[in-house]
Scaffold this motif. Structure first.
Motif, PDB file in Angstrom:
ATOM      1  N   CYS A   1       0.823  -1.195   0.000  1.00 35.93           N
ATOM      2  CA  CYS A   1       0.000   0.000   0.000  1.00 35.93           C
ATOM      3  C   CYS A   1       0.862   1.251   0.000  1.00 35.93           C
ATOM      4  O   CYS A   1       1.010   1.881   1.046  1.00 35.93           O
ATOM      5  CB  CYS A   1      -0.946   0.009   1.184  1.00 35.93           C
ATOM      6  SG  CYS A   1      -2.221   1.276   1.049  1.00 35.93           S
ATOM      7  N   PRO A   2       1.389   1.704  -1.110  1.00 37.36           N
ATOM      8  CA  PRO A   2       1.381   0.977  -2.369  1.00 37.36           C
ATOM      9  C   PRO A   2       2.585   0.052  -2.465  1.00 37.36           C
ATOM     10  O   PRO A   2       3.572   0.276  -1.768  1.00 37.36           O
ATOM     11  CB  PRO A   2       1.518   2.102  -3.406  1.00 37.36           C
ATOM     12  CG  PRO A   2       2.332   3.131  -2.711  1.00 37.36           C
ATOM     13  CD  PRO A   2       2.008   3.035  -1.248  1.00 37.36           C
ATOM     14  N   PRO A   3       2.512  -0.968  -3.311  1.00 37.92           N
ATOM     15  CA  PRO A   3       3.709  -1.780  -3.502  1.00 37.92           C
ATOM     16  C   PRO A   3       4.773  -0.937  -4.200  1.00 37.92           C
ATOM     17  O   PRO A   3       4.452  -0.172  -5.096  1.00 37.92           O
ATOM     18  CB  PRO A   3       3.245  -2.927  -4.397  1.00 37.92           C
ATOM     19  CG  PRO A   3       1.990  -2.462  -5.018  1.00 37.92           C
ATOM     20  CD  PRO A   3       1.404  -1.414  -4.145  1.00 37.92           C
TER      21      PRO A   3
ATOM     22  N   SER B   1      -1.109  12.625   0.382  1.00 41.08           N
ATOM     23  CA  SER B   1      -1.386  11.746   1.513  1.00 41.08           C
ATOM     24  C   SER B   1      -0.791  12.242   2.814  1.00 41.08           C
ATOM     25  O   SER B   1      -0.947  11.598   3.828  1.00 41.08           O
ATOM     26  CB  SER B   1      -0.902  10.334   1.222  1.00 41.08           C
ATOM     27  OG  SER B   1       0.468  10.335   0.970  1.00 41.08           O
ATOM     28  N   ALA B   2      -0.124  13.422   2.801  1.00 41.73           N
ATOM     29  CA  ALA B   2       0.267  13.995   4.079  1.00 41.73           C
ATOM     30  C   ALA B   2      -0.683  15.106   4.493  1.00 41.73           C
ATOM     31  O   ALA B   2      -0.837  15.382   5.677  1.00 41.73           O
ATOM     32  CB  ALA B   2       1.676  14.562   4.004  1.00 41.73           C
ATOM     33  N   SER B   3      -1.329  15.747   3.513  1.00 37.02           N
ATOM     34  CA  SER B   3      -2.162  16.898   3.867  1.00 37.02           C
ATOM     35  C   SER B   3      -3.498  16.498   4.458  1.00 37.02           C
ATOM     36  O   SER B   3      -4.006  17.154   5.355  1.00 37.02           O
ATOM     37  CB  SER B   3      -2.441  17.761   2.652  1.00 37.02           C
ATOM     38  OG  SER B   3      -1.457  17.594   1.714  1.00 37.02           O
ATOM     39  N   HIS B   4      -4.101  15.429   3.932  1.00 35.60           N
ATOM     40  CA  HIS B   4      -5.413  15.056   4.442  1.00 35.60           C
ATOM     41  C   HIS B   4      -5.369  14.650   5.910  1.00 35.60           C
ATOM     42  O   HIS B   4      -6.157  15.145   6.716  1.00 35.60           O
ATOM     43  CB  HIS B   4      -6.016  13.930   3.599  1.00 35.60           C
ATOM     44  CG  HIS B   4      -6.676  14.403   2.355  1.00 35.60           C
ATOM     45  ND1 HIS B   4      -7.882  15.054   2.370  1.00 35.60           N
ATOM     46  CD2 HIS B   4      -6.311  14.341   1.063  1.00 35.60           C
ATOM     47  CE1 HIS B   4      -8.221  15.358   1.143  1.00 35.60           C
ATOM     48  NE2 HIS B   4      -7.284  14.937   0.327  1.00 35.60           N
TER      49      HIS B   4
ATOM     50  N   ASP C   1      12.913   8.722  -1.837  1.00 35.98           N
ATOM     51  CA  ASP C   1      13.829   7.931  -1.011  1.00 35.98           C
ATOM     52  C   ASP C   1      14.019   8.584   0.348  1.00 35.98           C
ATOM     53  O   ASP C   1      14.079   7.912   1.385  1.00 35.98           O
ATOM     54  CB  ASP C   1      15.196   7.818  -1.700  1.00 35.98           C
ATOM     55  CG  ASP C   1      15.138   6.912  -2.909  1.00 35.98           C
ATOM     56  OD1 ASP C   1      16.025   7.029  -3.776  1.00 35.98           O
ATOM     57  OD2 ASP C   1      14.209   6.092  -2.982  1.00 35.98           O
ATOM     58  N   LEU C   2      14.099   9.916   0.352  1.00 38.74           N
ATOM     59  CA  LEU C   2      14.261  10.633   1.617  1.00 38.74           C
ATOM     60  C   LEU C   2      13.040  10.428   2.508  1.00 38.74           C
ATOM     61  O   LEU C   2      13.143  10.165   3.711  1.00 38.74           O
ATOM     62  CB  LEU C   2      14.445  12.121   1.302  1.00 38.74           C
ATOM     63  CG  LEU C   2      14.885  13.059   2.393  1.00 38.74           C
ATOM     64  CD1 LEU C   2      16.121  12.526   3.050  1.00 38.74           C
ATOM     65  CD2 LEU C   2      15.164  14.423   1.791  1.00 38.74           C
ATOM     66  N   LEU C   3      11.859  10.497   1.898  1.00 37.72           N
ATOM     67  CA  LEU C   3      10.634  10.268   2.671  1.00 37.72           C
ATOM     68  C   LEU C   3      10.598   8.848   3.211  1.00 37.72           C
ATOM     69  O   LEU C   3      10.130   8.607   4.332  1.00 37.72           O
ATOM     70  CB  LEU C   3       9.402  10.534   1.808  1.00 37.72           C
ATOM     71  CG  LEU C   3       9.020  12.007   1.722  1.00 37.72           C
ATOM     72  CD1 LEU C   3       8.060  12.236   0.589  1.00 37.72           C
ATOM     73  CD2 LEU C   3       8.395  12.444   3.024  1.00 37.72           C
TER      74      LEU C   3
ATOM     75  N   ASN D   1       7.809   4.839   4.250  1.00 36.27           N
ATOM     76  CA  ASN D   1       7.075   4.535   3.035  1.00 36.27           C
ATOM     77  C   ASN D   1       7.251   5.692   2.067  1.00 36.27           C
ATOM     78  O   ASN D   1       7.417   6.831   2.483  1.00 36.27           O
ATOM     79  CB  ASN D   1       5.584   4.333   3.356  1.00 36.27           C
ATOM     80  CG  ASN D   1       4.863   3.587   2.247  1.00 36.27           C
ATOM     81  OD1 ASN D   1       5.404   3.309   1.188  1.00 36.27           O
ATOM     82  ND2 ASN D   1       3.607   3.257   2.488  1.00 36.27           N
ATOM     83  N   ARG D   2       7.201   5.373   0.760  1.00 34.08           N
ATOM     84  CA  ARG D   2       7.333   6.442  -0.230  1.00 34.08           C
ATOM     85  C   ARG D   2       6.089   7.316  -0.282  1.00 34.08           C
ATOM     86  O   ARG D   2       6.150   8.492  -0.620  1.00 34.08           O
ATOM     87  CB  ARG D   2       7.566   5.839  -1.623  1.00 34.08           C
ATOM     88  CG  ARG D   2       8.920   5.216  -1.819  1.00 34.08           C
ATOM     89  CD  ARG D   2       8.853   4.118  -2.848  1.00 34.08           C
ATOM     90  NE  ARG D   2       8.377   4.575  -4.114  1.00 34.08           N
ATOM     91  CZ  ARG D   2       9.175   4.886  -5.144  1.00 34.08           C
ATOM     92  NH1 ARG D   2      10.472   4.800  -5.021  1.00 34.08           N
ATOM     93  NH2 ARG D   2       8.652   5.272  -6.290  1.00 34.08           N
ATOM     94  N   ASN D   3       4.932   6.739  -0.064  1.00 32.85           N
ATOM     95  CA  ASN D   3       3.671   7.490  -0.010  1.00 32.85           C
ATOM     96  C   ASN D   3       2.911   6.941   1.177  1.00 32.85           C
ATOM     97  O   ASN D   3       3.322   5.982   1.774  1.00 32.85           O
ATOM     98  CB  ASN D   3       2.844   7.261  -1.281  1.00 32.85           C
ATOM     99  CG  ASN D   3       3.538   7.777  -2.503  1.00 32.85           C
ATOM    100  OD1 ASN D   3       3.767   8.947  -2.647  1.00 32.85           O
ATOM    101  ND2 ASN D   3       3.885   6.881  -3.380  1.00 32.85           N
ATOM    102  N   ASN D   4       1.762   7.542   1.512  1.00 32.24           N
ATOM    103  CA  ASN D   4       0.984   7.031   2.649  1.00 32.24           C
ATOM    104  C   ASN D   4       1.834   6.907   3.900  1.00 32.24           C
ATOM    105  O   ASN D   4       2.024   5.832   4.444  1.00 32.24           O
ATOM    106  CB  ASN D   4       0.389   5.656   2.326  1.00 32.24           C
ATOM    107  CG  ASN D   4      -0.723   5.768   1.310  1.00 32.24           C
ATOM    108  OD1 ASN D   4      -1.301   6.818   1.131  1.00 32.24           O
ATOM    109  ND2 ASN D   4      -1.017   4.678   0.655  1.00 32.24           N
TER     110      ASN D   4
END
Lengths: 143, 178, 397
Positions: free
Chosen positions: A125-127, C72-75, C140-142, C148-151
């Motif tokens: 999530c996400p992969p 996905s950081a603002s919400h 990569d920094l996140l 995680n890259r997102n979320n």
């Protein structure tokens, strides 16, 4: 194994469908095309029409509005085809399982019209793009 | 205007309101009945010059509420109009879309999810629920059943190509060949 | 838009591989000009506000960070601010700075993503590949900071779930120097190109009056001369402690919006550097035991504009009502003002200029208004857009 399947494994052209996802998985899929991950070296290409595709990449917990369209696209892809289900939402509706507008997960939706469908799962999530590429190639190698 | 001038300006519309609640220095709630809602909104948008943010529909304890959120950017103040709709059988409230096109979509969404009518809205069509979601079932009302309505049967060839039915009164012309 | 007579319409299936979201636009044209435009949404409606009422207050940030992958950081930040307002708590200073750093890193990679897509629509695939390659170090920094890259899942009611370790700060600053160099090069390459000027200037103009009437937010508004930015107007996190500028452009066309986004990348890097150097010591969260009855509103400046959350509580452990407003909800309908009167070839880039959470210009169908024939679908519209660029390139030599 049939020669069609053999041909599919070498350089699968994929068609991508978003059935109501948050777009994270879709962005990671498009990331696979970019120079850092470069999935075209495996011959994998994103095509613009399901009629040209060998494999289907599906993301998103299937929303009610997207449900008939997903089935339609699956019927339009020439068989045999492989369905890659990317992301936690598509594998099992993820965090949206109590939603009133969600009809997923993807394998239930597709098996209702084709019980013999070949489905491979790439959870996450996400992969990460590395996980997507690894999952796709592993699935193709065991077909 | 600074915050004190803003508070004074808002007092000008006090005769249309039930009350003004100041939850914090920059959080103001204006409570009013549904029939005064149009005038209060017009006052905030045109006279005060606040920016419309969004509207929220709520199925409250004994009545429906529609909250209109505005932001007064010079001071960062959030001004929320809380309009009470006392009629639960046929809830309706005058649409503000004629002078505020930015509110068109959110009023359509509140109509889909709560069943509140907006007389005066220029284009009240279904917005966010699926084509085959049954009419009269409002998912965010408290008394709506939690069971999902069954989906319509799948007819191959009917889904993608012919779904020109997304706009009412418009037919599609192409058959999807299977 | 009223239709008195029935017109045949083709709804196209998922078409271009780079437009992911399922959304359906209908354009009515007269010759080369667009006379009307309408849109069907619903494909992405997951009923998040309904699901929120079944979750507990501390589970909701994980749900809302999946409203949109790229904001996905603002919400979750807007949501926890709303709940903190109900509870009357203020997170510790270190938490505010950590939240600022993560939000600004997200802004950088989101704007870089948009630049890449805009480049793709007008035929500059190199810009697409570069922009997406140079946003990878940010991801990569996140990943190093949050896992995680997102979320990211990094905010909670009362602060942040995880801290940025002090050992990571020097590496972060060094990485930022590299990122800044590459972004600078990308920005100069995009802004100095005369073909991009010819292609994007004067296209899809949204006037300031229309921007106010449609209540738009974010770079869509700032590109039309409306100087609104939640970070400055209603400061949250650590923004009022730091020194930065709000970028505005008066022209209102696609080029103005591109300039606003590109220069905001540089401002974000400036903000992160200051926040990293001024990061205070102390805990990164406080315990919040109960949420009393009440209502609260929370706002955050997402890359696309103002994200707004309203939460009402009755003293229990679930929200009674949770309203989520993503910025695209008000930005996208403004296409009625910016697309009508423009050429068909400019429609894709005008729709992409509001940055609708990924880019929802797929599913375009063009209907000729006189003889009711369908002319072209989504992929062909992108081709038209690229052909126009090629013509301009040929004429400029």
């Amino acid at each position: 194994m049939s020669w069609k399947m053999l041909a599919l494994k070498k350089s699968p052209w994929v068609f991508h469908v978003n059935t109501g996802a948050c777009n994270n998985c879709d962005i990671e899929i498009v990331n696979c095309l970019t120079p850092k991950f470069d999935v075209e070296r495996f011959g994998i290409k994103l095509v613009g029409s399901p009629r040209h595709a060998d494999a289907l990449l599906v993301t998103g917990a299937v929303t009610r509005q997207a449900l008939p369209r997903l089935r339609e696209v699956y019927l339009q892809i020439p068989k045999p085809c492989v369905v890659f289900v990317i992301g936690a939402c598509a594998c099992g509706t993820g965090i949206f399982h109590t939603g009133y507008h969600i009809e997923g997960p993807v394998d239930k939706v597709i098996r209702e019209i084709d019980p013999e469908a070949i489905i491979a799962y790439v959870p996450g999530c996400p992969p990460k793009p590395e996980a997507i590429i690894s999952g796709v190639l592993q699935a193709l190698s065991i077909l | 205007m600074n915050q004190q001038e803003l508070n004074n300006k808002l007092a000008q519309i006090k005769d249309r309101l039930i009350d003004i609640e100041q939850k914090a220095s920059n959080r103001i709630f204006l409570l009013c009945e549904a029939q005064n809602n149009f005038d209060v909104n017009k006052f905030l948008f045109e006279d005060v010059g606040a920016r419309f943010v969004i509207a929220t529909g709520i199925d409250g304890e004994d009545c429906f509420e529609v909250l209109y959120h505005y932001s007064y950017d010079q001071t960062g103040c959030m001004i929320t109009i809380k309009a009470f709709i006392r009629d639960r059988e046929q809830p309706k409230i005058q649409s503000i879309a004629p002078f505020l096109p930015g509110a068109e979509w959110i009023e359509r969404e509140i109509h889909d999810l709560f069943g509140i009518d907006f007389p005066g809205h220029p284009d009240m069509r279904r917005l966010i629920l699926a084509d085959d979601w049954p009419q009269g079932v409002y998912p965010l009302r408290k008394d709506t059943s939690r069971t999902k309505p069954p989906t319509s049967a799948f007819v191959p060839g009917k889904a993608c190509g012919q779904l020109g039915r997304t706009i009412e009164g418009v037919e599609s012309s192409r058959e999807v060949k299977e | 838009m009223r239709r008195e007579m029935k017109k045949p319409v083709l709804v196209v299936g998922p078409m271009h591989p780079l437009q992911e979201e399922m959304e359906c636009f209908h354009l009515t044209v007269d010759g080369e000009k667009v006379t009307d435009i309408d849109m069907r949404i619903s494909y992405n409606h997951r009923g998040i506000e309904g699901i929120s009422e079944t979750l507990q207050f501390d589970q909701v940030p994980f749900l809302v960070s999946r409203v949109c992958g790229i904001c996905s950081a603002s919400h979750p930040l807007a949501y926890v601010q709303a709940v903190e307002e109900i509870a009357g708590v203020t997170p510790p200073d270190r938490a505010l700075y950590v939240r600022t750093i993560i939000n600004e890193l997200e802004r950088i990679h989101s704007h870089a993503l948009w630049v890449g897509l805009a480049g793709h629509f007008i035929g500059y695939d190199t810009v697409f590949m570069w922009a997406w390659k140079y946003r990878e170090p940010v991801l990569d920094l996140l990943e190093e900071i949050t896992g995680n890259r997102n979320n990211y899942g990094n905010v909670k009611v009362g602060g942040c779930r995880e801290d940025i370790p002090d050992e990571l700060i020097p590496k972060m600053l060094k990485d930022l120097d590299e990122i800044e160099k590459k972004m600078d090069m990308l920005i100069k390459a995009v802004l100095d190109d005369p073909i991009i000027h010819a292609r994007l200037k004067g296209v899809g103009i949204l006037s300031k009056e229309d921007a106010i009437r449609y209540a738009v937010a974010g770079p869509t508004a700032r590109g039309s001369g409306l100087a609104i930015d939640v970070r400055r107007d209603d400061p949250y996190a650590a923004y009022d402690d730091l020194d930065w500028n709000v970028i505005t452009r008066p022209e209102g066309d696609v080029f103005a919006k591109a300039v606003v986004r590109l220069l905001e990348i540089l401002e974000s890097i400036k903000i992160i550097r200051q926040a990293a150097k001024k990061l205070p010591d102390g805990p990164v969260a406080i315990q919040v035991k109960e949420i009393p009855p009440g209502e609260g509103t929370g706002r955050a400046e997402a890359p696309r504009g103002e994200t707004f959350h309203y939460v009402r509580s009755d003293g229990g452990n679930r929200p009674v009502r949770h309203k989520v407003r993503a910025p695209s909800f008000v930005n996208v309908p403004s296409f009625k003002a910016s697309c009508i009167g423009s050429d068909i070839a400019d429609v894709t880039i005008t729709l992409a200029a509001v940055d609708p959470c990924y880019s929802c210009t797929e599913r375009l169908a063009v209907v000729e208004s006189k003889d009711h024939k369908v002319i072209c679908d989504g992929e062909e519209l992108i081709k038209l857009s690229r052909e126009k660029t090629a013509r301009l390139r040929g004429s400029k030599g």
